[in-house]
Every structure is written in structure tokens, then in C-alpha cells.
Design a protein around this motif. Structure first.
Motif, PDB file in Angstrom:
ATOM      1  N   VAL A 182      19.382  -9.407 -27.619  1.00  0.00           N
ATOM      2  CA  VAL A 182      19.840  -8.824 -26.649  1.00  0.00           C
ATOM      3  C   VAL A 182      21.116  -8.636 -26.254  1.00  0.00           C
ATOM      4  O   VAL A 182      21.832  -9.119 -26.150  1.00  0.00           O
ATOM      5  N   LYS A 183      20.869  -6.870 -25.410  1.00  0.00           N
ATOM      6  CA  LYS A 183      22.225  -6.645 -25.135  1.00  0.00           C
ATOM      7  C   LYS A 183      22.320  -5.625 -24.343  1.00  0.00           C
ATOM      8  O   LYS A 183      20.976  -4.658 -23.743  1.00  0.00           O
ATOM      9  N   ILE A 241       8.336  -9.334 -30.311  1.00  0.00           N
ATOM     10  CA  ILE A 241       8.494  -8.522 -29.090  1.00  0.00           C
ATOM     11  C   ILE A 241       9.557  -8.417 -28.310  1.00  0.00           C
ATOM     12  O   ILE A 241      10.734  -8.469 -28.778  1.00  0.00           O
ATOM     13  N   GLY A 242       9.350  -6.729 -27.513  1.00  0.00           N
ATOM     14  CA  GLY A 242      10.619  -6.878 -27.233  1.00  0.00           C
ATOM     15  C   GLY A 242      10.408  -6.274 -25.641  1.00  0.00           C
ATOM     16  O   GLY A 242       9.626  -6.377 -25.506  1.00  0.00           O
ATOM     17  N   HIS A 243      11.858  -5.900 -25.167  1.00  0.00           N
ATOM     18  CA  HIS A 243      11.739  -5.697 -24.065  1.00  0.00           C
ATOM     19  C   HIS A 243      13.234  -4.525 -23.467  1.00  0.00           C
ATOM     20  O   HIS A 243      14.578  -4.380 -24.242  1.00  0.00           O
ATOM     21  N   GLY A 296      19.057 -10.957 -19.572  1.00  0.00           N
ATOM     22  CA  GLY A 296      18.639  -9.866 -20.395  1.00  0.00           C
ATOM     23  C   GLY A 296      17.156 -10.398 -20.638  1.00  0.00           C
ATOM     24  O   GLY A 296      16.714 -11.844 -21.315  1.00  0.00           O
ATOM     25  N   GLN A 297      16.269  -9.312 -21.189  1.00  0.00           N
ATOM     26  CA  GLN A 297      14.651 -10.253 -21.892  1.00  0.00           C
ATOM     27  C   GLN A 297      14.855  -9.515 -23.358  1.00  0.00           C
ATOM     28  O   GLN A 297      15.456  -8.120 -23.739  1.00  0.00           O
ATOM     29  N   GLY A 328      16.774  -5.771 -25.662  1.00  0.00           N
ATOM     30  CA  GLY A 328      15.887  -6.619 -26.416  1.00  0.00           C
ATOM     31  C   GLY A 328      15.564  -6.903 -27.570  1.00  0.00           C
ATOM     32  O   GLY A 328      13.893  -6.316 -27.490  1.00  0.00           O
ATOM     33  N   ALA A 329      15.148  -8.076 -28.244  1.00  0.00           N
ATOM     34  CA  ALA A 329      13.768  -8.116 -29.346  1.00  0.00           C
ATOM     35  C   ALA A 329      14.243  -9.437 -29.692  1.00  0.00           C
ATOM     36  O   ALA A 329      15.089  -9.930 -29.935  1.00  0.00           O
TER      37      ALA A 329
END
Length: 470
Positions: free
Chosen positions: A58-59, A81-83, A97-98, A45-46
């Protein structure tokens, strides 16, 4: 040809990344996430800010699947930001999800780590008439910050009120319309680095992600530090007196070999693991074979120290891994990684396999069986870390204590259970020597049972813990 059906025994933690002050910041973040993919492959995700609103995607899936180039224009802004996620608390996608979007007030949160005891956070929310039921540890933190943000009208001030009381393992990035904030827990259990590219600031779980975007590593976020970036510039505040206790599994398994941790090359430390193994166990072997990929450097160090030929006779199937399966059921039913032995390997040889660590022993048992079927005379296993006797509560998906192969067994019993002629673990002292750093800078709880942060209610689930205060 024989194939070893192999699923990772250790679930990777998450990876987080952020960029402040770059045109099309999401492009940089997606690149950073791609180089942190090894830390989490269940979802990606971002989120971005264009100064007026937050945009989030987010997926489930890999970074390349979630962020094809056609999707990037829908995430405008000069900060992002992303994850990448591997679930450690609260279950898996889609609810967790983030980056997590907190609404009213609006801000984003991305978390790498785990908070083993959330009872204080839950109590805090209940005092403010918020039901904590079903929330992950990350969401509980976000809700606690949201309460203060509503009152303080400042994300930074709200974070400074909450994090002194959050007792867990975390590196986090937070972002609202104008501010980006990076925080690291009291003990620095999870890595988080700061870089620069042009006039932009960059944050990432590992330094290996900086190079591809042309970023320069400046320093790490310190334990107990909060860093904020805004139009006012770069600022740093201490919310706790920090004491460095990096999880040593970052060196053993999780970090990419081209990353730097605590000023040390991960690749060089792993080679040192192998050299220390060679000092402790100079075995009579015909060949050394690493279990790819995270044991490659240790096997190289062992081979260089002993002069035993190093052979890459186990081939990991390319493009087979779509994501690390987060539950045993999904591991059994879903995509499995394959390790294919080179035809003709092992026949008539005394073989020494090298693994970064041995958790359940599932893959080790399969390796021994295949090598014997292919004609190996002796099959020995060298582990580049000590026996894992305790579970992790800080963000590594290590199994319950009763599932650990070393729990309640000595080395002879472990070898017999895995079908090996012998198993040889790097000593605890050898592991620390290999890092070139003081023991005091690490959390080694999985080997010693000494947890630097209180694990709360989880303590009742663990046998053989050292006495508190001993």
C-alpha cells in the motif's frame, strides 16, 4: 492564453477489486484498479494470498506508480484484492491506506463507502477492551470482525455476525489465506459487481474494469448479500433484507460512462439528462460547451435534442492530475487541474455551459469570467442534476452545507453569485425520468435531505431536513 485553475468539487469515492482463482492474481487486480483510478487517486494498494501467508503493498500515488511491473512478483498467489483511495473518513495516507491488514487473526479488508455513525462499533470494541480511538470506520469494522474471527475460526461466520449491525454505506472485500468475501450494505448505496474470466471470479466497483482483462459481467452483489469464494466454490448468504437505494451520484458523476449500473448504461443515462434539460430549458444559444469529462454526454444529449452546435472548447490538461487533493489546503497548494479554452472561442456568442452538477460553484464562476473576457455576449449554465442543498455522509466528499452554493439561495441568487446571466437545473423529476428506473431504487439525499440510513450525530449539522417519519 487564459487558463481556468480547476479543482474537483466532489472528491471521488474509493474503488475496490478482487480476483479469486487466477495465476498471478495481482496482475489482474492491478489492471482492474487502473480502470477504477477515477474513483480514488490518493493511494493504491493490493494484497495477495499464496495459501501460506498474506502479502500486502500500500502506498501513496496512482496505481501505475505504486505497482510498476518490477513490484508484482513480490505479491504471489492465486487470490488478490485491491483498493484505490479517496479519503472520506479518518484522514488520509499513510495510516488509512487499504487494503487494511488486520493481524491475529490475519485478514485483509478493502472498503468503498462511509459509515456516518460509528458509535455502535466503538461501543462494541470497548466492551471487548479494545480502544477505538483514532481508528477509521473501515478499521473499526475490521476490529469487530477480528474479535469474532478469533472465536469462530471462520472469516465468513465472523462477517455474518458483524454486518447485520453495521449501518452505513459500504461495499467491501475481505480475504484471508483461503477465502474471499464480498459484501454490500443493506441499501446497496455503493456499487459492486461480479464477473468471471476463465475459471476465476472477479469483483470490481464498476463493470468498466472487466473488459480489459477479458472478464464477463455476471451480476451485481445484491444489497444485504454476502458472497464467499473458496476451494469449496461460490456461495451466497443474506445477512439483511436488502432494499436497493443506489446513490444517484454514481450516474451523475462518479461512474465511468462505459460502466453499467442497475442494468443501465451510464453513458445513455447521462445523455438522457441532457435531453430532459432540453425539454425543460430550450434556451436561445449559439453553442453548447460541456465541462469535461463527466458532462460530455449530457451536453451531447442537449445538443441533439435542440440542434444547437456542440463544441468541445474546454480542454482538460493531460497528465496534470497526479492525485485528487483531499483537503482544501492541499487543493490550494498542490497540483491543480487546468481547463484551457480554445483560442477564439466564445467571442460574440450566447454560450451555454453544461456541468454534471454544481457544488460550491468555484469552477462555474471561473468559467463565466473567462468566457466574458473572451467576448461572450451571454453566459448561461445548465446543470445535469438538481440543486445540491444537503451534504453527503455516505462516501462522497461533498462539503459542509454552508459551502454549498445552492444552500439558502434561489436560482437568480446563484446566477448572480457566479457571474452568470442565468443558471438552469435539471428538475428532480427529470433526473429520475432520465434513468428509466423507479425513484425508489435511488438515494437522492443530496437533493432531498432524505437519508435512507440514519446519519446519527451528523443530523444536528444539517438544516432544513424533512421531519423524521414524514
Amino acid at each position: 492564453m487564459n487558463e481556468i485553475e480547476w479543482t474537483p468539487e466532489k472528491g471521488e469515492k474509493c474503488g475496490i477489486a478482487g480476483v479469486y482463482g487466477a495465476p498471478k492474481a495481482v496482475n489482474f487486480v492491478v489492471s482492474l484498479l487502473a480502470d477504477l483510478q477515477h474513483r480514488g487517486q490518493e493511494s493504491a494498494g493490493a494484497g495477495t494470498s499464496d495459501g501460506r501467508r498474506l502479502h500486502v503493498r500500500v502506498k501513496k500515488g496512482l496505481v501505475s506508480q505504486v505497482f510498476p511491473s518490477s513490484r508484482l512478483p513480490s505479491l504471489p498467489g492465486r487470490m488478490a484484492i485491491g483498493h484505490t483511495r479517496y479519503p472520506t473518513s479518518g484522514g488520509f495516507y499513510p495510516r488509512f491506506g487499504q487494503p487494511y491488514l488486520h493481524r491475529k487473526p490475519n485478514f485483509l479488508l478493502a472498503h468503498n463507502g462511509n459509515i456516518p455513525d460509528v458509535s455502535d462499533l466503538e461501543m462494541d470494541l470497548r466492551r471487548h477492551e479494545i480502544d477505538p480511538s483514532g481508528l477509521s470506520d473501515s478499521q473499526l469494522v475490521a476490529k469487530a470482525i477480528g474479535i469474532r474471527y478469533q472465536r469462530e475460526k471462520s472469516l465468513e461466520n465472523a462477517a455474518l455476525q458483524v454486518f447485520p449491525n453495521v449501518k452505513g454505506a459500504y461495499s467491501m472485500l475481505l480475504m484471508d489465506l483461503k477465502y474471499m468475501i464480498a459484501v454490500r450494505d443493506h441499501y446497496g448505496l455503493r456499487p459492486l459487481s461480479i464477473g468471471e474470466v476463465g475459471d476465476a471470479y472477479v469483483f470490481a466497483s464498476e463493470t468498466c474494469a472487466f473488459g480489459p482483462i477479458g472478464a464477463k459481467h455476471v451480476r451485481d452483489v445484491e444489497p444485504g448479500e454476502l458472497v464467499s469464494v473458496s476451494a469449496n466454490g461460490f456461495d451466497s448468504k443474506r445477512f439483511a433484507e436488502g432494499k436497493q437505494k443506489l446513490d444517484i451520484f454514481e450516474f451523475i458523476y462518479f461512474a465511468r460512462p462505459d460502466s453499467m449500473l442497475l442494468g443501465k448504461s451510464v453513458s445513455e443515462v447521462r445523455e438522457n439528462f441532457g435531453r430532459e434539460l432540453a425539454k425543460e430549458y430550450p434556451l436561445d444559444l449559439d453553442v453548447i460547451v460541456p465541462v469535461p469529462q463527466s458532462a460530455n454526454e449530457a451536453a451531447l444529449g442537449y445538443a441533439q435534442a435542440t440542434g444547437i452546435p456542440l463544441k468541445y472548447w474546454l480542454i482538460k490538461g493531460r497528465d496534470r492530475r497526479t492525485f485528487i487533493e483531499p483537503t482544501p489546503e492541499m487543493q490550494l497548494q498542490g497540483v491543480r487541474q487546468k481547463l484551457s479554452p480554445v483560442p477564439g472561442a466564445f467571442n460574440g456568442m450566447n454560450v451555454g455551459f453544461v456541468e454534471d452538477s454544481v457544488v460550491r460553484g468555484t469552477s462555474s464562476r471561473q468559467l463565466a469570467a473567462i468566457a466574458r473576457e473572451m467576448g461572450a455576449k451571454k453566459v448561461r449554465l445548465l446543470s445535469a442534476s438538481p440543486p445540491i442543498r444537503y451534504p453527503d455522509f455516505y462516501g462522497i466528499d461533498l462539503p459542509r452545507q454552508e459551502d454549498l452554493i445552492a444552500h439558502g439561495r434561489n436560482e437568480e441568487e446563484i446566477a448572480a453569485a457566479l457571474g452568470l446571466d442565468s443558471i438552469h437545473y435539471l428538475s428532480y423529476e427529470g433526473m429520475i425520468r432520465a434513468t428509466g428506473l423507479p425513484e425508489s431504487m435511488f438515494s437522492t439525499a443530496c437533493f432531498t435531505g432524505e437519508y435512507p440510513l440514519d446519519i446519527g450525530r451528523e443530523r444536528k449539522k444539517v438544516e432544513g431536513l424533512p421531519k423524521e417519519g414524514a
